[in-house]
Design an enzyme around this catalytic site. Structure first.
Site, mmCIF file in Angstrom:
data_model
loop_
_atom_site.group_PDB
_atom_site.id
_atom_site.type_symbol
_atom_site.label_atom_id
_atom_site.label_comp_id
_atom_site.label_asym_id
_atom_site.label_seq_id
_atom_site.Cartn_x
_atom_site.Cartn_y
_atom_site.Cartn_z
ATOM 1 C CB CYS A 130 -0.998 -0.041 1.150
ATOM 2 S SG CYS A 130 -2.475 0.912 0.756
ATOM 3 C CG HIS B 109 -3.749 -3.613 3.056
ATOM 4 N ND1 HIS B 109 -2.743 -3.193 3.886
ATOM 5 C CD2 HIS B 109 -4.362 -2.507 2.608
ATOM 6 C CE1 HIS B 109 -2.754 -1.872 3.947
ATOM 7 N NE2 HIS B 109 -3.733 -1.427 3.190
ATOM 8 C CD GLU C 180 -1.362 -6.472 4.850
ATOM 9 O OE1 GLU C 180 -1.049 -6.692 3.662
ATOM 10 O OE2 GLU C 180 -1.641 -5.341 5.275
#
Ligand code: GLN
Length: 547
Positions: free
Chosen positions: A382, A508, A510
């Protein structure tokens, strides 16, 4: 089968790891073939944590449907392999917001609107609404805060009522407490647990099972004492000792019989738990064959919870590569072109973290440059991707003073800029580009190789984007656009030429990494870092030989 509800409260102190206990119990019940979800009830007045600083709250976890939620939802997804939604996180702010909106609309016309029944009814409808939404076998309801807090009371009262609404046999109350060890007395102490259970019972929600956090094993005498004073059977006193890794907790809870007690008490039709894959994973993280060090460059590094999902995704990616990933935490405020080499010495990968605002940006840019120039695997997430674009524009595309308009509105080269539809927005809460969007990957890129497919979906949380007006110039200078959102033609992934692994993602990744499905980009990043480490040590030993 009617949905069963398990309420989990916490006592004595905060930070006992209630979220992990909920997620672990969830994993055990899923492993027994049950359909389970977990819901977090948060007692604060913010409508969601989206407006909170990471120092206050840790990471904001974003769901597929674009809800900004508590980081515990990340644990639920990672442990249970489920997808959560806005419905899985309720805050006091949201409950009051909805009740007050209804009051203004005239829904309660003629009535005095009160905590009981209106607020408690609203809470209950969120809980049962989730249970009914997909006809779950079980909803585990984690009640935020610590028993005795004023702000948790409406939640506890709502759960007390719910026990009667859905039938006592369909609910279970589990209380997580602390059994501290007093060094001076050389003893474990049960009094805080007794007091906590007493406080909870005064609110009408006495526990059926106690999970006792402790640094030392609970012997039979202690268990008997807790059972006797707290009105539970001795088998319902479950010890939860400190674990090396959070991923061991489900196995430890299974050894203590937590899931069997739950199954018995709720009379659930459950098979034996299948935890083969889970055990393999725990074994891999406990006995790695190799190790790699990744620098995590960010401005909240003193507060590791701010990067919770990134840390967990690195663990998952490490396990696939039979490697432990050690994180070198780098405070971006202190990094500059002069000290970057020394600060990042010995790392085999550099991850530049997400974030907001201009603090620490220069340090992040130095870290990007260091990774780019030295062929060190780089992963920008990001804001980290946006920094990679700025650094590339300034140093590889001759755009002096290039910047994001988040940091300099009058930059001559606004390579990162507001999306047009963000310009008019003045409210802060829930107004970013949020949630899941499609991304099409370009052939032959590292991203495409990692995912192994052309169309992917990832979650977003940002206001700024790569500026399409400067995209061509950046590409002409060697920036590779490896992922694009087809619907709005927005750049989602960038890479660069002549570098083993340099990937920046606007989303994102993750957030979607789980134990059973580690995220491909994290797997690939860790793999690249291991290759870098191997090559680097070869060069080093050659250099030693020539000296
Ligand atoms: N501040 C940047 C934006 O709003 C990046 C946000 C982030 O890293 N999540 O676009």
């Amino acid at each position: 089968m009617a949905t069963k509800y398990i309420f989990i409260t916490g006592g004595v102190t905060s930070s006992l790891g209630k979220g992990i206990i909920c997620a672990s119990l969830g994993r055990l019940l899923v492993a027994r073939g049950l359909r389970v979800t977990v819901q977090k009830l948060d007692p604060y007045i913010n409508v969601d944590p989206g407006t909170m600083n990471p120092y206050e709250h840790g990471e904001v976890y974003v769901t597929d449907d674009g809800a900004e939620t508590d980081l515990d939802l990340g644990h639920y997804e990672r442990f249970l392999d489920i997808r959560t939604t806005q419905q899985n996180n309720v805050t006091t702010g949201r409950v009051y917001f909805d009740v007050i909106t209804k009051e203004r609309q005239g829904t309660y016309l003629g009535k005095t609107v009160q905590v009981i029944p209106h607020i408690t009814d609203e809470i209950k409808s969120h809980v049962t609404g989730l249970g009914e939404s997909e006809n779950f076998d079980i909803v585990i309801v984690e009640i935020g805060g610590t028993v005795g807090d004023i702000e948790s009371l409406p939640y506890i009262e709502a759960m007390r009522q719910l026990r009667y609404d859905v039938g006592r046999k369909n609910t279970l109350s589990i209380h997580l407490t602390l059994v501290p060890y007093l060094a001076a007395a050389g003893e474990l102490k049960t009094k805080p647990t007794q007091h906590s259970v007493k406080t909870l019972s005064e609110s009408g929600l006495s526990p059926d099972i106690l999970v006792c956090r402790s640094e030392y094993p609970l012997d039979e005498t202690i268990r008997r004492k807790i059972a006797q004073f707290c009105n539970v059977e001795i088998e319902d006193v479950i010890a939860s000792l400190d674990a090396e890794s959070i991923y061991e907790v489900p196995l430890l809870m299974q050894d203590e019989g937590l899931d069997s007690r739950v199954i018995d008490k709720l009379n659930l039709p459950a098979k034996n738990a299948d935890l083969v894959l889970w055990k393999q994973f725990v074994d891999k993280i406990k006995n790695p064959k190799t190790e790699t060090t990744i620098a995590l460059v960010g401005k909240y590094v003193e507060h590791h919870d701010a990067y919770k999902s990134i840390v967990e995704a690195l663990i998952h990616g490490g396990a696939v590569n039979d490697s432990r990933v050690s994180i070198k935490w780098i405070q971006s405020d202190y990094v500059n072109d002069e000290n970057v080499e020394a600060l990042l010495d010995g790392v085999s990968g550099i991850l530049v973290a997400p974030g907001f605002g201009d603090r620490g940006i220069d340090g992040k840019l130095s870290a990007v440059k260091h990774a780019r120039e030295n062929g060190i695997p780089f992963f920008g997430i990001c804001l980290g991707m946006q920094c990679a674009v700025i650094e590339f524009a300034r140093n590889c595309a001759n755009m002096k003073g290039a910047n994001s308009t988040e940091f300099n509105e009058s930059t001559p080269y606004p390579v990162i800029d507001f999306m047009p539809d963000q310009r008019e927005i003045t409210e802060k809460g829930g107004t970013m580009r949020l949630g899941q969007y499609e991304c099409k990957l370009a052939k032959g890129t590292n991203a495409r190789k990692a995912y192994g497919e052309e169309l992917i979906n990832e979650r977003h949380r940002h206001r700024f984007e790569l500026n399409n007006e400067l995209r061509e110039t950046l590409k002409q200078n060697g920036l590779i656009v490896s992922g694009v959102n087809p619907e709005r033609d927005l750049v989602e992934i960038i890479e660069i030429e002549n570098h083993p692994w340099f990937v920046g993602v606007q989303f994102h990744p993750e957030l979607k990494s789980t134990v059973n499905e580690p995220h491909p980009l994290f797997v690939s990043f860790v793999k690249a870092s291991l290759l870098y480490k191997k090559d680097y040590s070869k060069i080093e030993s050659k250099q030693k030989q020539t000296v």
